[in-house]
Scaffold this motif. Structure first.
Motif, PDB file in Angstrom:
ATOM      1  N   SER A  62       0.817  -1.210   0.000  1.00  0.00           N
ATOM      2  CA  SER A  62       0.000   0.000   0.000  1.00  0.00           C
ATOM      3  C   SER A  62       0.856   1.267   0.000  1.00  0.00           C
ATOM      4  N   GLU A  63       2.044   1.190   0.654  1.00  0.00           N
ATOM      5  CA  GLU A  63       2.942   2.347   0.712  1.00  0.00           C
ATOM      6  C   GLU A  63       3.762   2.467  -0.571  1.00  0.00           C
ATOM      7  N   LEU A  64       4.156   1.312  -1.130  1.00  0.00           N
ATOM      8  CA  LEU A  64       4.925   1.343  -2.379  1.00  0.00           C
ATOM      9  C   LEU A  64       4.092   1.906  -3.530  1.00  0.00           C
ATOM     10  N   LEU A  65       2.796   1.638  -3.510  1.00  0.00           N
ATOM     11  CA  LEU A  65       1.921   2.163  -4.571  1.00  0.00           C
ATOM     12  C   LEU A  65       1.914   3.687  -4.592  1.00  0.00           C
ATOM     13  N   LYS A  66       2.113   4.291  -3.402  1.00  0.00           N
ATOM     14  CA  LYS A  66       2.182   5.759  -3.323  1.00  0.00           C
ATOM     15  C   LYS A  66       3.448   6.290  -3.998  1.00  0.00           C
ATOM     16  N   LEU A  67       4.453   5.405  -4.146  1.00  0.00           N
ATOM     17  CA  LEU A  67       5.736   5.806  -4.726  1.00  0.00           C
ATOM     18  C   LEU A  67       5.883   5.390  -6.187  1.00  0.00           C
ATOM     19  N   GLN A  68       4.802   4.854  -6.760  1.00  0.00           N
ATOM     20  CA  GLN A  68       4.889   4.258  -8.093  1.00  0.00           C
ATOM     21  C   GLN A  68       5.437   5.220  -9.148  1.00  0.00           C
ATOM     22  N   ASP A  69       5.060   6.480  -9.051  1.00  0.00           N
ATOM     23  CA  ASP A  69       5.501   7.454 -10.048  1.00  0.00           C
ATOM     24  C   ASP A  69       6.863   8.058  -9.724  1.00  0.00           C
ATOM     25  N   ALA A  70       7.414   7.694  -8.570  1.00  0.00           N
ATOM     26  CA  ALA A  70       8.663   8.312  -8.127  1.00  0.00           C
ATOM     27  C   ALA A  70       9.897   7.681  -8.763  1.00  0.00           C
ATOM     28  N   HIS A  71       9.819   6.385  -9.118  1.00  0.00           N
ATOM     29  CA  HIS A  71      11.002   5.696  -9.660  1.00  0.00           C
ATOM     30  C   HIS A  71      10.568   4.374 -10.302  1.00  0.00           C
ATOM     31  N   PRO A  72      11.178   3.994 -11.446  1.00  0.00           N
ATOM     32  CA  PRO A  72      10.824   2.723 -12.111  1.00  0.00           C
ATOM     33  C   PRO A  72      11.058   1.492 -11.237  1.00  0.00           C
ATOM     34  N   ILE A  73      11.935   1.598 -10.244  1.00  0.00           N
ATOM     35  CA  ILE A  73      12.247   0.440  -9.396  1.00  0.00           C
ATOM     36  C   ILE A  73      11.020  -0.067  -8.641  1.00  0.00           C
ATOM     37  N   ILE A  74      10.071   0.838  -8.365  1.00  0.00           N
ATOM     38  CA  ILE A  74       8.874   0.447  -7.601  1.00  0.00           C
ATOM     39  C   ILE A  74       8.052  -0.575  -8.370  1.00  0.00           C
ATOM     40  N   GLY A  75       7.854  -0.332  -9.663  1.00  0.00           N
ATOM     41  CA  GLY A  75       7.104  -1.277 -10.492  1.00  0.00           C
ATOM     42  C   GLY A  75       7.757  -2.642 -10.528  1.00  0.00           C
ATOM     43  N   GLU A  76       9.097  -2.651 -10.591  1.00  0.00           N
ATOM     44  CA  GLU A  76       9.851  -3.907 -10.599  1.00  0.00           C
ATOM     45  C   GLU A  76       9.684  -4.650  -9.271  1.00  0.00           C
ATOM     46  N   ILE A  77       9.711  -3.913  -8.159  1.00  0.00           N
ATOM     47  CA  ILE A  77       9.567  -4.532  -6.833  1.00  0.00           C
ATOM     48  C   ILE A  77       8.174  -5.134  -6.681  1.00  0.00           C
ATOM     49  N   LEU A  78       7.149  -4.394  -7.123  1.00  0.00           N
ATOM     50  CA  LEU A  78       5.769  -4.898  -7.028  1.00  0.00           C
ATOM     51  C   LEU A  78       5.606  -6.156  -7.876  1.00  0.00           C
ATOM     52  N   ALA A  79       6.207  -6.160  -9.080  1.00  0.00           N
ATOM     53  CA  ALA A  79       6.130  -7.335  -9.957  1.00  0.00           C
ATOM     54  C   ALA A  79       6.868  -8.519  -9.318  1.00  0.00           C
ATOM     55  N   TYR A  80       7.994  -8.246  -8.699  1.00  0.00           N
ATOM     56  CA  TYR A  80       8.784  -9.275  -8.011  1.00  0.00           C
ATOM     57  C   TYR A  80       7.961  -9.910  -6.892  1.00  0.00           C
ATOM     58  N   ARG A  81       7.310  -9.064  -6.095  1.00  0.00           N
ATOM     59  CA  ARG A  81       6.507  -9.579  -4.980  1.00  0.00           C
ATOM     60  C   ARG A  81       5.330 -10.410  -5.463  1.00  0.00           C
ATOM     61  N   GLU A  82       4.665  -9.935  -6.538  1.00  0.00           N
ATOM     62  CA  GLU A  82       3.506 -10.668  -7.068  1.00  0.00           C
ATOM     63  C   GLU A  82       3.927 -12.050  -7.555  1.00  0.00           C
ATOM     64  N   LEU A  83       5.029 -12.094  -8.315  1.00  0.00           N
ATOM     65  CA  LEU A  83       5.502 -13.359  -8.862  1.00  0.00           C
ATOM     66  C   LEU A  83       5.959 -14.301  -7.750  1.00  0.00           C
ATOM     67  N   GLN A  84       6.670 -13.754  -6.774  1.00  0.00           N
ATOM     68  CA  GLN A  84       7.133 -14.562  -5.653  1.00  0.00           C
ATOM     69  C   GLN A  84       5.969 -15.152  -4.864  1.00  0.00           C
ATOM     70  N   LYS A  85       4.900 -14.365  -4.696  1.00  0.00           N
ATOM     71  CA  LYS A  85       3.724 -14.844  -3.966  1.00  0.00           C
ATOM     72  C   LYS A  85       3.037 -15.988  -4.718  1.00  0.00           C
ATOM     73  N   LEU A  86       2.925 -15.859  -6.042  1.00  0.00           N
ATOM     74  CA  LEU A  86       2.303 -16.924  -6.837  1.00  0.00           C
ATOM     75  C   LEU A  86       3.127 -18.203  -6.767  1.00  0.00           C
ATOM     76  N   LEU A  87       4.433 -18.046  -6.766  1.00  0.00           N
ATOM     77  CA  LEU A  87       5.313 -19.215  -6.668  1.00  0.00           C
ATOM     78  C   LEU A  87       5.171 -19.899  -5.310  1.00  0.00           C
ATOM     79  N   SER A  88       5.240 -19.107  -4.249  1.00  0.00           N
ATOM     80  CA  SER A  88       5.226 -19.685  -2.900  1.00  0.00           C
ATOM     81  C   SER A  88       3.848 -20.183  -2.480  1.00  0.00           C
TER      82      SER A  88
END
Length: 790
Positions: free
Chosen positions: A466-492
């Motif tokens: 919820s906090e990272l979404l507030k930073l989405q427009d601040a840096h491209p790294i945020i989108g990558e982190i959110l994608a990483y978390r989503e993929l990791q959750k589906l795997l686990s």
């Protein structure tokens, strides 16, 4: 020889305010079914159980701040002035915590004009002559470290979150600060304390303050040495600039030290309890309060803790045997009487009914079911489902483990690429799963900022989604982190977690929980198959692993826009009823009305917004929430509050009876305390009478939605029974088998040669469940696997 008789006694002094503040920031989103915030209270109880379990104290007392103006505030108006005003959610829990402490039989100490630290200091002072007493201060912060006295007075505090603790004796304080506990007020006198707005000497930081105190001692000793000349200071490496700051800031330093010094003379009369805490502890009031707060697992933990301390409860409360199985009928009865108690256990049933055995509980629960006119929902909707659900669980669903293995390999490769990209953008290698390391990268290295970022218990900025979404427009790294978390959750959760759960035949047996939600809907656990993303490529890929048994096909039967149809039915709104009877697309029709265009002029974005409005209305969404959701567009278009208000008003002008319906629901819920579905299912909302505005508003939103979601749940459950009855009457129970229920969708496994025959019959059975002014149509499809179903 040390015996129990001559062993030192232990007094634990709770810095209750500090613990609650820490817990609140660690668990801020905990809310009861009534809408009451409970995170800080849950954290407090968790910490208390840990304190008692770890320290096994003879005595426990609790110290509190008071709302009155403290003596520090009286002499210095700016004391703690930089602190934000406490949230209403936190204030309400601070008040409730006193009731909790009282239930635990823990004496409370406070005094107007003094902070909790001063009360603790006074207790430490009052007990210093007792050589047979060890005092342990349990706190959530470090301010009380100045009270540490060798190993007689220690501080047991939280190191990280609510799970990692550390105990400081005098040696521990010296190791951390390079000087002893008594010099901590001097340290603050020089360096100040930003959190309390204690200024210290401007220009002197932590490092310089540490050097000065280590070399010269107290502030008074520092100035005594300085009066004799600057030579000693220069030899100690103190620069001329700092010496000048010392000379100019003597008054500020001494005043700051006075503010930072914990008083030991508060006007309280401390008396060591006459009996050990565990002798006075009572189970009943604690369990009663835990039940009210919905801390179901904590009741058992508290019982076990008391039992482990001296075994006195073993006979009164024998442990439940693993073989004991609670009759599902009783679980359902309790859940219908109080839907907040999901998946009830034996102790829930006994506690709710006030009986000592299940036979007595059954008699009482069934009498209450009859009294509250819940027999129809109990006997016609819920009880017939028990054997149907059991059969579905036992059959399970076939999984293509080889396909999942390949999917896992590809997804792990993708996860590695995301990790590489994140490290490249951060220009550093770090553990992405570590909130601490991620926070350091985002906030300290990349200096990302956004309005309204929340902090963790330790004061660091949160890295929750919820906090990272507030930073989405601040840096491209945020989108990558959110994608990483989503993929990791589906795997686990699914891709890597499912294969070990398969039986010898390769089938997965999830638990279908009939009483798993407060709304009436069923839930799925171990694993939760209802949470596989339905409309993403990754979700579809996972669903392809759920395959039909050879010679069968998987068939899906999904109620179309069921909650909107329920809204039309319950509200009696003529226009919405007409839309469904005309077989028009509801979202397109609403788009025409709200945006004032013809059917041909409705764009994809207009329909999307109409869908957001439709579901927003169903879930009691206000104008601000509607604005936020309408602005979450793939095209990047945003909506102003004025536009959202216009859409909101336009909707209710188009469907006037819907507004009247919701007003009647809220009025009725406030009067009766509960809402009802079309079939009589109740959901209680005590939070509607809360004195906290945000709790009241939350309960109003839930009350608006409860009859809609509950009626939809009832319809789906009735459909499962109707299909089962049809299959038995047609004598084709060996040709079709229920596999899963996912929200408004039922999944069956049907023999290939029977698909064409049974698809329309199951569809008809489901549609016949409710014969009213609104048609409840079904989308049916069959395929070789779940992912291919369209």
């Amino acid at each position: 020889m040390v015996t129990k008789e001559n062993k030192k006694k232990t007094l634990v002094v709770l810095d209750t305010h500090a613990i609650i503040h820490r817990a609140y920031h660690a668990l801020p989103d905990f809310v009861s079914s009534k809408g009451e915030p409970t995170g800080a209270l849950y954290g407090l109880v968790t910490m208390l159980l840990r304190i008692i379990g770890d320290l096994k104290p003879d005595y426990v007392v609790a110290c509190y701040d008071r709302a009155d103006k403290t003596f520090r505030k009286q002499v210095y108006e700016n004391y703690k002035a930089t602190r934000a005003k406490a949230d209403n959610e936190l204030v309400s829990q601070l008040e409730k915590s006193r009731e909790l402490i009282e239930a635990l039989q823990i004496p409370v100490y406070d005094k107007a004009g003094f902070e909790a630290d001063d009360i603790i200091g006074t207790i430490v002072e009052a007990t210093k002559g007792n050589k047979d007493l060890q005092v342990i201060i349990a706190s959530g912060d470090m301010d009380t470290l100045q009270l540490v006295d060798k190993d007689r007075v220690t501080v047991y505090t939280l190191k990280r979150g609510l799970s990692e603790t550390i105990t400081y004796d005098e040696a521990g304080v010296e190791k951390r600060f390079s000087f002893g506990p008594k010099l901590l007020p001097d340290y603050k006198g020089l360096a100040g304390d930003q959190s309390d707005n204690i200024v210290g000497i401007k220009g002197i930081g932590d490092k310089t303050a540490t050097i000065l105190i280590s070399k010269f001692g107290t502030i008074e000793q520092i100035y005594k040495a300085l009066a004799k000349g600057e030579e000693k200071f220069e030899k100690a490496g103190i620069k001329k600039r700092v010496i000048g700051l010392l000379k100019e800031g003597e008054e500020e330093a001494l005043f700051s030290k006075a503010l930072a010094t914990i008083r030991r003379d508060a006007a309280i009369k401390f008396k060591l309890p006459s009996k050990a805490w565990r002798e006075t502890a009572k189970l009943e009031p604690v369990e009663k309060l835990f039940a009210e707060l919905e801390f179901r697992t904590l009741g058992t933990r508290f019982k076990n803790l008391l039992s482990s301390l001296d075994g006195k409860l073993d006979q009164l409360f024998p442990a439940e045997t693993e073989e004991e199985v609670v009759p599902q009928e009783l679980c359902i009865a309790l859940w219908l009487l109080n839907s907040d108690i999901t998946s009830p256990k034996t102790e829930d049933i006994l506690q709710f009914s006030g009986t000592k055995d299940l036979a007595g509980a059954e008699k009482k629960l069934l009498a209450e079911i009859k009294e509250k006119k819940l027999e129809k929902i109990y006997r016609e909707v819920e009880l017939p489902l028990i054997p149907i659900i059991k059969a579905a669980e036992e059959r399970g669903i076939l999984i293509d483990a080889g396909y999942l293995k390949k999917l896992s390999k590809g997804h792990h490769q993708e996860l590695d690429k995301l990790e590489t990209n994140i490290h490249k953008q951060a220009e550093a290698t770090f553990n992405i799963n570590s909130p601490k390391q991620l926070g350091e990268v985002l906030f300290d290295k990349l200096h990302l900022q956004a309005k309204g970022l929340k902090k963790t218990a330790g004061g660091a900025r949160s890295t929750r989604e919820s906090e990272l979404l507030k930073l989405q427009d601040a840096h491209p790294i945020i989108g990558e982190i959110l994608a990483y978390r989503e993929l990791q959750k589906l795997l686990s959760t699914y891709i890597d977690a499912i294969p070990p759960k398969l039986d010898k035949g390769g089938r997965l047996h999830t638990n279908l929980n009939q009483t798993g939600t407060t709304t009436g809907r069923m839930s799925s656990t171990d694993p939760n198959l209802q949470n596989i993303p339905a409309k993403t490529k990754r979700g579809e890929a996972i669903r392809r692993a759920f395959v039909a048994t050879p010679g069968y096909q998987i068939a899906s039967f999904d109620y179309a826009q069921v909650e909107m149809r329920v809204l039309a039915l319950l509200s009696g709104d003529g226009e919405l009823i007409r839309i469904f009877n005309s077989k028009e697309d509801a979202h397109t029709s609403v788009a025409q009305k709200v945006f004032g265009v013809s059917e041909e002029e409705v764009t994809k974005e207009m329909r999307r917004r109409a869908k957001v409005i439709n579901f927003g209305i169903i879930y009691g969404m206000g104008v601000n929430a509607l604005k936020k959701n309408l602005s979450s567009s793939p095209t990047g278009e945003t909506v102003t509050r004025e536009e959202a208000q216009h859409f909101y008003n336009q909707y209710f002008e188009t469907f006037p009876k819907i507004k009247n319906y919701f007003e009647e629901v809220i009025t009725g819920a406030k009067k009766d305390g509960y809402t009802e579905t079309l079939f009589g299912r109740r959901r209680y909302f005590p939070g509607l009478k809360s004195r906290l505005p945000f709790v009241k508003a939350m309960n109003e939103r839930m009350a608006m939605n409860a009859p809609l979601q509950g009626t939809a749940a009832d319809i789906v459950k009735l459909a499962m029974t109707a299909v089962d009855k049809m299959l038995r009457e047609e004598k084709v129970t060996d040709e079709a088998h229920l596999l899963l229920q996912v929200h408004d969708e039922l999944l069956y496994e049907i023999k290939e040669e029977s698909v064409k025959k049974l698809l329309p019959k199951i569809e008809a059975a489901m549609e016949s469940v409710i014969d009213d002014v609104v048609p409840f149509s079904i989308h049916a499809a069959a395929a070789d696997n779940w992912g291919e179903l369209k």
